[in-house]
Design a protein around this motif. Sequence first.
Motif, PDB file in Angstrom:
ATOM      1  N   MET A 193      16.644  32.920 -11.908  1.00 35.89           N
ATOM      2  CA  MET A 193      16.114  31.699 -11.364  1.00 35.89           C
ATOM      3  C   MET A 193      14.476  31.800 -11.909  1.00 35.89           C
ATOM      4  O   MET A 193      13.482  30.917 -11.552  1.00 35.89           O
ATOM      5  CB  MET A 193      15.808  33.026  -9.803  1.00 35.89           C
ATOM      6  N   GLY A 194      14.828  32.324 -13.520  1.00 35.00           N
ATOM      7  CA  GLY A 194      14.080  32.176 -14.525  1.00 35.00           C
ATOM      8  C   GLY A 194      12.402  32.575 -14.035  1.00 35.00           C
ATOM      9  O   GLY A 194      11.921  31.984 -13.861  1.00 35.00           O
ATOM     10  N   PRO A 195      13.267  34.688 -14.088  1.00 34.36           N
ATOM     11  CA  PRO A 195      11.269  35.142 -13.450  1.00 34.36           C
ATOM     12  C   PRO A 195      11.049  35.138 -15.008  1.00 34.36           C
ATOM     13  O   PRO A 195      10.915  34.692 -16.270  1.00 34.36           O
ATOM     14  CB  PRO A 195      12.210  36.543 -13.102  1.00 34.36           C
ATOM     15  N   PHE A 196       9.534  35.589 -14.886  1.00 34.62           N
ATOM     16  CA  PHE A 196       8.633  35.635 -16.142  1.00 34.62           C
ATOM     17  C   PHE A 196       8.273  37.624 -16.707  1.00 34.62           C
ATOM     18  O   PHE A 196       7.623  37.696 -17.563  1.00 34.62           O
ATOM     19  CB  PHE A 196       6.990  35.395 -15.638  1.00 34.62           C
ATOM     20  N   GLY A 197       8.941  38.334 -15.794  1.00 34.86           N
ATOM     21  CA  GLY A 197       9.070  39.182 -16.440  1.00 34.86           C
ATOM     22  C   GLY A 197      10.192  40.450 -15.780  1.00 34.86           C
ATOM     23  O   GLY A 197      10.977  39.569 -14.288  1.00 34.86           O
ATOM     24  N   TYR A 198       9.919  41.426 -16.029  1.00 37.68           N
ATOM     25  CA  TYR A 198      11.893  41.555 -15.561  1.00 37.68           C
ATOM     26  C   TYR A 198      11.464  43.878 -15.105  1.00 37.68           C
ATOM     27  O   TYR A 198      11.880  44.509 -16.225  1.00 37.68           O
ATOM     28  CB  TYR A 198      13.241  42.125 -15.930  1.00 37.68           C
ATOM     29  N   LEU A 199      11.154  44.367 -14.144  1.00 35.13           N
ATOM     30  CA  LEU A 199      10.899  45.715 -14.222  1.00 35.13           C
ATOM     31  C   LEU A 199      11.740  46.687 -13.825  1.00 35.13           C
ATOM     32  O   LEU A 199      12.196  46.681 -12.168  1.00 35.13           O
ATOM     33  CB  LEU A 199       9.628  46.188 -13.792  1.00 35.13           C
ATOM     34  N   VAL A 200      12.366  47.462 -14.548  1.00 32.24           N
ATOM     35  CA  VAL A 200      13.383  48.453 -13.859  1.00 32.24           C
ATOM     36  C   VAL A 200      12.810  49.458 -13.351  1.00 32.24           C
ATOM     37  O   VAL A 200      12.277  49.825 -14.009  1.00 32.24           O
ATOM     38  CB  VAL A 200      14.623  49.145 -14.787  1.00 32.24           C
ATOM     39  N   LYS A 201      12.809  49.572 -11.603  1.00 31.78           N
ATOM     40  CA  LYS A 201      12.974  51.083 -11.552  1.00 31.78           C
ATOM     41  C   LYS A 201      13.190  52.361 -11.468  1.00 31.78           C
ATOM     42  O   LYS A 201      14.345  52.450 -12.221  1.00 31.78           O
ATOM     43  CB  LYS A 201      12.323  51.340 -10.030  1.00 31.78           C
ATOM     44  N   PRO A 202      12.396  53.557 -12.599  1.00 37.57           N
ATOM     45  CA  PRO A 202      10.945  54.295 -12.026  1.00 37.57           C
ATOM     46  C   PRO A 202      10.734  53.528 -13.455  1.00 37.57           C
ATOM     47  O   PRO A 202      10.923  53.303 -14.174  1.00 37.57           O
ATOM     48  CB  PRO A 202      10.538  55.229 -11.903  1.00 37.57           C
ATOM     49  N   TYR A 203       8.843  53.088 -13.177  1.00 33.61           N
ATOM     50  CA  TYR A 203       8.376  52.479 -14.312  1.00 33.61           C
ATOM     51  C   TYR A 203       6.572  53.120 -14.123  1.00 33.61           C
ATOM     52  O   TYR A 203       5.876  53.269 -12.875  1.00 33.61           O
ATOM     53  CB  TYR A 203       8.101  50.672 -14.494  1.00 33.61           C
ATOM     54  N   GLY A 204       5.968  52.837 -15.185  1.00 29.81           N
ATOM     55  CA  GLY A 204       4.874  53.537 -14.556  1.00 29.81           C
ATOM     56  C   GLY A 204       3.440  52.753 -15.320  1.00 29.81           C
ATOM     57  O   GLY A 204       4.140  51.419 -15.658  1.00 29.81           O
ATOM     58  N   VAL A 205       2.601  52.584 -16.180  1.00 30.52           N
ATOM     59  CA  VAL A 205       1.506  51.800 -16.234  1.00 30.52           C
ATOM     60  C   VAL A 205       1.685  51.273 -17.296  1.00 30.52           C
ATOM     61  O   VAL A 205       1.592  49.596 -17.634  1.00 30.52           O
ATOM     62  CB  VAL A 205       0.064  53.052 -16.190  1.00 30.52           C
ATOM     63  N   LYS A 206       2.144  52.182 -18.593  1.00 32.86           N
ATOM     64  CA  LYS A 206       2.329  50.483 -19.998  1.00 32.86           C
ATOM     65  C   LYS A 206       3.762  49.192 -19.840  1.00 32.86           C
ATOM     66  O   LYS A 206       3.232  48.361 -20.177  1.00 32.86           O
ATOM     67  CB  LYS A 206       3.238  51.523 -21.323  1.00 32.86           C
ATOM     68  N   GLU A 207       4.664  49.889 -18.840  1.00 39.52           N
ATOM     69  CA  GLU A 207       4.967  49.239 -18.360  1.00 39.52           C
ATOM     70  C   GLU A 207       4.885  47.987 -17.605  1.00 39.52           C
ATOM     71  O   GLU A 207       5.010  46.633 -18.079  1.00 39.52           O
ATOM     72  CB  GLU A 207       6.827  49.769 -17.541  1.00 39.52           C
ATOM     73  N   VAL A 208       4.151  48.231 -16.149  1.00 35.25           N
ATOM     74  CA  VAL A 208       3.523  46.732 -15.695  1.00 35.25           C
ATOM     75  C   VAL A 208       2.159  46.443 -16.496  1.00 35.25           C
ATOM     76  O   VAL A 208       2.835  45.010 -16.651  1.00 35.25           O
ATOM     77  CB  VAL A 208       2.529  48.150 -14.276  1.00 35.25           C
ATOM     78  N   ASN A 209       1.442  47.188 -17.013  1.00 34.38           N
ATOM     79  CA  ASN A 209       1.126  45.913 -18.147  1.00 34.38           C
ATOM     80  C   ASN A 209       1.744  45.480 -19.021  1.00 34.38           C
ATOM     81  O   ASN A 209       0.834  44.184 -18.943  1.00 34.38           O
ATOM     82  CB  ASN A 209      -0.146  47.103 -18.525  1.00 34.38           C
ATOM     83  N   ALA A 210       2.430  45.296 -20.138  1.00 31.97           N
ATOM     84  CA  ALA A 210       3.252  44.743 -20.305  1.00 31.97           C
ATOM     85  C   ALA A 210       3.969  43.420 -19.549  1.00 31.97           C
ATOM     86  O   ALA A 210       3.622  42.971 -20.351  1.00 31.97           O
ATOM     87  CB  ALA A 210       4.110  45.731 -20.958  1.00 31.97           C
ATOM     88  N   ALA A 211       4.659  44.111 -18.644  1.00 32.34           N
ATOM     89  CA  ALA A 211       5.360  43.363 -18.126  1.00 32.34           C
ATOM     90  C   ALA A 211       4.355  41.651 -17.612  1.00 32.34           C
ATOM     91  O   ALA A 211       4.660  40.520 -17.564  1.00 32.34           O
ATOM     92  CB  ALA A 211       6.085  43.146 -17.053  1.00 32.34           C
ATOM     93  N   ILE A 212       2.669  42.343 -17.011  1.00 30.81           N
ATOM     94  CA  ILE A 212       1.681  41.467 -16.961  1.00 30.81           C
ATOM     95  C   ILE A 212       1.451  40.187 -17.363  1.00 30.81           C
ATOM     96  O   ILE A 212       1.381  39.336 -17.931  1.00 30.81           O
ATOM     97  CB  ILE A 212       0.667  42.063 -15.545  1.00 30.81           C
ATOM     98  N   GLN A 213       1.151  41.285 -18.993  1.00 33.03           N
ATOM     99  CA  GLN A 213       1.035  39.837 -20.289  1.00 33.03           C
ATOM    100  C   GLN A 213       1.234  39.384 -20.682  1.00 33.03           C
ATOM    101  O   GLN A 213       1.504  38.727 -20.426  1.00 33.03           O
ATOM    102  CB  GLN A 213       0.380  41.500 -21.289  1.00 33.03           C
ATOM    103  N   VAL A 214       2.627  39.816 -20.304  1.00 36.37           N
ATOM    104  CA  VAL A 214       3.803  38.967 -20.778  1.00 36.37           C
ATOM    105  C   VAL A 214       4.352  37.622 -19.923  1.00 36.37           C
ATOM    106  O   VAL A 214       4.237  36.437 -20.529  1.00 36.37           O
ATOM    107  CB  VAL A 214       4.858  39.795 -21.076  1.00 36.37           C
ATOM    108  N   ALA A 215       4.071  38.272 -18.795  1.00 38.25           N
ATOM    109  CA  ALA A 215       3.865  36.782 -17.662  1.00 38.25           C
ATOM    110  C   ALA A 215       3.536  35.553 -17.947  1.00 38.25           C
ATOM    111  O   ALA A 215       3.266  35.208 -17.845  1.00 38.25           O
ATOM    112  CB  ALA A 215       4.566  37.797 -16.070  1.00 38.25           C
ATOM    113  N   LYS A 216       2.138  36.597 -17.641  1.00 37.60           N
ATOM    114  CA  LYS A 216       0.635  35.695 -18.119  1.00 37.60           C
ATOM    115  C   LYS A 216       0.788  34.694 -19.119  1.00 37.60           C
ATOM    116  O   LYS A 216       0.624  32.983 -19.284  1.00 37.60           O
ATOM    117  CB  LYS A 216      -0.404  36.677 -17.799  1.00 37.60           C
TER     118      LYS A 216
END
Length: 240
Positions: free
Chosen positions: A94-117
């Motif tokens: 589907m061509g996502p801009f990131g992939y987070l596997v639960k459980p995840y924390g602040v660092k993982e979410v922040n990194a995923a958002i920065q890379v996606a943007k």
Amino acid sequence: MKILIVEDDQMISESVGDILRMLDHQVVGVADNANDAIELCNIHQPELALLDIQIAGDIDGVELAEIIRDQFDIPFIFTTAFADNVTIGRARDMGPFGYLVKPYGVKEVNAAIQVAKASFDRLKKAERANANMSKIIDNSLFLKVDNKLVKVKIEDILFVEAKGDYALFKTKAKGYIVHTTIKKVQDRLENFNFQKVHRSFVVNISKIIDIEESNLLIDDKVIPISRANKESLISRLNLL
């Protein structure tokens, strides 16, 4: 960023919301199903979506991602507790801009958002740079192929198939590989009797030989029809 959360576990959605606000993002809505998510997108116009793959309703997160990508043109990050190869494969296609596997924390979410943007911004910049690469003149399309412009009659195009960051324009005689997105192809050709039938295919309606359930035939190519696009295709056919 204005972020939409799509998650059917209330505890997780609240936790993600807290993380996003901690990172100074704005949560514009929380949905546990595709219909509510689409409504929230229409109302709030988010800049990014966090999509759980396993959500309530008949449409899962992967199918919802296709709708969000095509209708709202925003980046999305998949979140899931299921990291098996089949799930990862569907999500990857589907061509996502990131992939987070639960459980995840602040660092993982922040990194995923920065890379996606950053990835999304690069994609938009490339699309703007290539905006004039293909021109329509006299019902012909000029395709940029290997640093030259090749003139192809629109009526000769059978279908266009997404190939990662490229698209294959297939005629009876030849195929042309062009650096573009399937959404851009759809926008450029929809007024020329072309219809998107699947996340990876835009077809020339006049070239369809037959349609059977979730597939159609053009020339000798069997092309899948997604549930999200079948109604639009049928509405454009001359039925008896």
